[in-house]
Scaffold this motif. Structure first.
Motif, PDB file in Angstrom:
ATOM      1  N   ASN A 376       0.822  -1.210   0.000  1.00 42.20           N
ATOM      2  CA  ASN A 376       0.000   0.000   0.000  1.00 42.20           C
ATOM      3  C   ASN A 376       0.856   1.260   0.000  1.00 42.20           C
ATOM      4  O   ASN A 376       0.553   2.238  -0.683  1.00 42.20           O
ATOM      5  CB  ASN A 376      -0.937   0.006   1.207  1.00 42.20           C
ATOM      6  CG  ASN A 376      -2.065  -1.000   1.049  1.00 42.20           C
ATOM      7  OD1 ASN A 376      -2.301  -1.504  -0.038  1.00 42.20           O
ATOM      8  ND2 ASN A 376      -2.744  -1.305   2.135  1.00 42.20           N
ATOM      9  N   ARG A 380       0.802   4.047  -2.939  1.00 43.58           N
ATOM     10  CA  ARG A 380       0.490   5.441  -2.602  1.00 43.58           C
ATOM     11  C   ARG A 380       1.580   6.376  -3.107  1.00 43.58           C
ATOM     12  O   ARG A 380       1.308   7.430  -3.686  1.00 43.58           O
ATOM     13  CB  ARG A 380       0.333   5.595  -1.094  1.00 43.58           C
ATOM     14  CG  ARG A 380      -0.083   6.999  -0.669  1.00 43.58           C
ATOM     15  CD  ARG A 380      -0.107   7.127   0.850  1.00 43.58           C
ATOM     16  NE  ARG A 380      -0.690   8.400   1.253  1.00 43.58           N
ATOM     17  CZ  ARG A 380      -0.019   9.560   1.269  1.00 43.58           C
ATOM     18  NH1 ARG A 380       1.252   9.593   0.871  1.00 43.58           N
ATOM     19  NH2 ARG A 380      -0.621  10.663   1.639  1.00 43.58           N
ATOM     20  N   THR A 407     -10.640   4.448 -11.472  1.00 44.23           N
ATOM     21  CA  THR A 407      -9.765   3.754 -10.529  1.00 44.23           C
ATOM     22  C   THR A 407      -8.840   4.739  -9.834  1.00 44.23           C
ATOM     23  O   THR A 407      -8.603   4.635  -8.618  1.00 44.23           O
ATOM     24  CB  THR A 407      -8.934   2.691 -11.275  1.00 44.23           C
ATOM     25  OG1 THR A 407      -9.823   1.742 -11.864  1.00 44.23           O
ATOM     26  CG2 THR A 407      -7.985   1.974 -10.322  1.00 44.23           C
ATOM     27  N   ARG A 410     -10.634   6.598  -7.097  1.00 46.34           N
ATOM     28  CA  ARG A 410     -10.821   5.758  -5.916  1.00 46.34           C
ATOM     29  C   ARG A 410      -9.544   5.646  -5.100  1.00 46.34           C
ATOM     30  O   ARG A 410      -9.568   5.702  -3.866  1.00 46.34           O
ATOM     31  CB  ARG A 410     -11.309   4.375  -6.361  1.00 46.34           C
ATOM     32  CG  ARG A 410     -11.669   3.466  -5.184  1.00 46.34           C
ATOM     33  CD  ARG A 410     -12.325   2.172  -5.638  1.00 46.34           C
ATOM     34  NE  ARG A 410     -11.383   1.284  -6.298  1.00 46.34           N
ATOM     35  CZ  ARG A 410     -11.423   0.994  -7.588  1.00 46.34           C
ATOM     36  NH1 ARG A 410     -12.348   1.515  -8.371  1.00 46.34           N
ATOM     37  NH2 ARG A 410     -10.540   0.164  -8.124  1.00 46.34           N
ATOM     38  N   LYS A 411      -8.407   5.491  -5.783  1.00 43.76           N
ATOM     39  CA  LYS A 411      -7.130   5.377  -5.088  1.00 43.76           C
ATOM     40  C   LYS A 411      -6.755   6.685  -4.393  1.00 43.76           C
ATOM     41  O   LYS A 411      -6.187   6.676  -3.294  1.00 43.76           O
ATOM     42  CB  LYS A 411      -6.033   4.986  -6.079  1.00 43.76           C
ATOM     43  CG  LYS A 411      -6.178   3.574  -6.641  1.00 43.76           C
ATOM     44  CD  LYS A 411      -6.000   2.524  -5.566  1.00 43.76           C
ATOM     45  CE  LYS A 411      -6.066   1.118  -6.148  1.00 43.76           C
ATOM     46  NZ  LYS A 411      -5.934   0.074  -5.105  1.00 43.76           N
ATOM     47  N   ARG A 413      -8.814   8.892  -3.148  1.00 42.03           N
ATOM     48  CA  ARG A 413      -9.605   8.970  -1.905  1.00 42.03           C
ATOM     49  C   ARG A 413      -9.078   7.981  -0.870  1.00 42.03           C
ATOM     50  O   ARG A 413      -8.964   8.305   0.321  1.00 42.03           O
ATOM     51  CB  ARG A 413     -11.075   8.665  -2.219  1.00 42.03           C
ATOM     52  CG  ARG A 413     -11.770   9.746  -3.031  1.00 42.03           C
ATOM     53  CD  ARG A 413     -13.288   9.583  -2.959  1.00 42.03           C
ATOM     54  NE  ARG A 413     -13.701   8.278  -3.452  1.00 42.03           N
ATOM     55  CZ  ARG A 413     -13.990   8.013  -4.711  1.00 42.03           C
ATOM     56  NH1 ARG A 413     -13.903   8.979  -5.629  1.00 42.03           N
ATOM     57  NH2 ARG A 413     -14.385   6.810  -5.085  1.00 42.03           N
ATOM     58  N   GLU A 414      -8.767   6.764  -1.321  1.00 46.00           N
ATOM     59  CA  GLU A 414      -8.314   5.732  -0.399  1.00 46.00           C
ATOM     60  C   GLU A 414      -7.027   6.130   0.328  1.00 46.00           C
ATOM     61  O   GLU A 414      -6.873   5.857   1.519  1.00 46.00           O
ATOM     62  CB  GLU A 414      -8.089   4.444  -1.189  1.00 46.00           C
ATOM     63  CG  GLU A 414      -7.627   3.254  -0.361  1.00 46.00           C
ATOM     64  CD  GLU A 414      -7.413   2.021  -1.238  1.00 46.00           C
ATOM     65  OE1 GLU A 414      -6.639   1.138  -0.813  1.00 46.00           O
ATOM     66  OE2 GLU A 414      -8.010   1.951  -2.334  1.00 46.00           O
ATOM     67  N   TYR A 415      -6.124   6.777  -0.383  1.00 41.35           N
ATOM     68  CA  TYR A 415      -4.817   7.131   0.219  1.00 41.35           C
ATOM     69  C   TYR A 415      -4.748   8.575   0.702  1.00 41.35           C
ATOM     70  O   TYR A 415      -3.689   9.058   1.089  1.00 41.35           O
ATOM     71  CB  TYR A 415      -3.699   6.872  -0.798  1.00 41.35           C
ATOM     72  CG  TYR A 415      -3.519   5.415  -1.133  1.00 41.35           C
ATOM     73  CD1 TYR A 415      -3.412   4.441  -0.146  1.00 41.35           C
ATOM     74  CD2 TYR A 415      -3.462   4.990  -2.470  1.00 41.35           C
ATOM     75  CE1 TYR A 415      -3.256   3.112  -0.463  1.00 41.35           C
ATOM     76  CE2 TYR A 415      -3.299   3.656  -2.795  1.00 41.35           C
ATOM     77  CZ  TYR A 415      -3.197   2.720  -1.786  1.00 41.35           C
ATOM     78  OH  TYR A 415      -3.027   1.394  -2.094  1.00 41.35           O
TER      79      TYR A 415
END
Length: 418
Positions: A376, A380, A407, A410-411, A413-415
């Motif tokens: 991860n 990132r 995609t 989404r990444k 926001r996720e990181y």
């Protein structure tokens, strides 16, 4: 639907030629001709088809070839870009919804599978479908049944599905991003579209066609390419394939109207980093080295995940253990062998066809320290640096990383990279 599926070679050739003329497919590359012939041959047979190839190669023409040469040609043909529909609404778009199923659902709505009943539906960028939607799609392929969002009434549809992707779906299956059973259902027949750089003289044919089309459409004098310009466009790698070639030729046709385009002028219309994209016609060692390096990094990330899982298991067995945090891996682990072999290897010394096989009986050994990066954290950092290089432009960043904008969002926001 009954169909005559017996072709003579001459009849097949005539249908393939007619398909190429109808959809403006220009070129004589054997791989391209084989793809058109494959589409014509499978068209009368009601099987699911998966079209693969890089972005910009013209995958969207092949579902239309299949539909227009099939018994379904008089029914509807609907093309859906799965990567352009938000994850929260894609089930409603495909399968429909009932009134009140969610906020904003003021009326019932028919989905694409209901609208195209009896016809063909083309799912472009199918790899971008969420896993929940993939499960619904699998049910349609297996039984022809589906549910509208917010409904418990089973509906049926008689539909043919043609899907397309520029993603390696087998890799997506291995990474848990795509269902294996759905992959095999979709890919009953596969058609691969070759990239432009592998089509040889087709590059020149396409460039001349695009120049002539532009001159006719906008009534401007037609451009001519010098021998040097034609040679340069044959050497260029065309990462954007036919779509990029058309864009470059139309720019030249506008600003060089009526002129002979020299090699220097032609190169001025290519991206700023174009010199790095020139390559000989034959595959070179650097490309093999890049693929090997990517495989190495992926193996290292998987190895780190394995290490973390083993460490967590040891700590659960003996929480009081205060031994140094050694990493437990086998000395003949494929990632470790590849790491040792490529750490000092030059591109020309790497064999991209080599295979590595794990020995299940190998004895575990200890390394002095764990690899200091997690999967991860690495992902990132890669995304963060790509955003910086592209001044925060998300489309350019997604193109560089080889992923869809959805995609990437989404990444981000996720990181926490907003």
């Amino acid at each position: 639907m009954a169909a005559n599926i017996v072709f003579s070679n001459s009849a097949l050739d005539r249908q393939a030629d007619a398909a190429r003329r109808r959809f403006g497919i220009v070129g004589n590359a054997p791989a391209l001709l084989a793809a058109v012939e494959r589409a014509v041959r499978v068209a009368p047979i009601d099987l699911s088809v998966l079209v693969t190839g890089e972005s910009g190669t013209g995958k969207e023409f092949f579902p239309q070839i299949i539909h227009t040469n099939s018994p379904r040609k008089h029914a509807k043909y609907i093309a859906v870009n799965c990567g352009a529909i938000p994850e929260g609404t894609i089930d409603s778009e495909l399968f429909g919804h009932e009134k009140g199923a969610f906020t904003g659902a003021v009326d019932s709505r028919r989905g694409y599978f209901e609208e195209a009943d009896g016809g063909t539906i083309f799912l472009d960028e199918v790899a971008e479908l969420p896993l929940t939607t993939q499960a619904r799609l699998l049910r349609v392929l297996e039984t022809g049944e589906y549910l509208r969002v917010g409904s418990s009434t089973v509906k049926r549809t008689n539909i043919r599905i043609v899907a397309a992707t520029n993603v390696n779906l087998l890799r997506a299956v291995a990474e848990g991003r795509f269902r294996e059973d759905l992959f095999y259902r979709l890919s009953t027949v596969q058609i691969h579209i070759p990239p432009l750089r592998e089509r040889g003289g087709d590059i020149r044919l396409l460039a001349k066609k695009f120049a002539a089309d532009f001159a006719e459409r906008y009534t401007v004098p037609e451009i001519n390419f010098s021998a040097g310009a034609l040679e340069a466009m044959s050497r260029y790698g065309w990462p954007g394939n036919v779509r990029q070639l058309k864009n470059v030729v139309e720019q030249a046709a506008l600003f060089e109207a009526g002129k002979d385009v020299s090699e220097e002028s032609f190169q001025s219309y290519l991206p700023a980093d174009a010199p790095d994209s020139f390559m000989p016609v034959a595959a070179n060692a650097a490309g093999a080295y890049d693929r090997e390096r990517e495989a190495l990094l992926n193996m290292i990330f998987r190895l780190q995940k394995r290490i973390d899982e083993l460490q967590a298991r040891v700590e659960r067995i003996d929480p009081a253990a205060d031994a140094p945090r050694a990493s437990l891996v086998r000395e003949d682990d494929p990632a470790m062998r590849l790491l040792t072999r490529t750490s000092t290897a030059r591109p020309s010394e790497i064999d991209p066809e080599a295979h590595y096989v794990e020995d299940a009986t190998a004895t575990p050994v200890e390394l002095s320290a764990p690899i200091p990066v997690s999967l991860n954290e690495n992902e990132r950092e890669i995304i963060r640096e790509a955003l910086l290089r592209n001044d925060g432009r998300r489309k350019a960043t997604a193109d560089e990383l080889g992923i869809s904008e959805r995609t990437l969002y989404r990444k981000i926001r996720e990181y926490g990279l907003e």
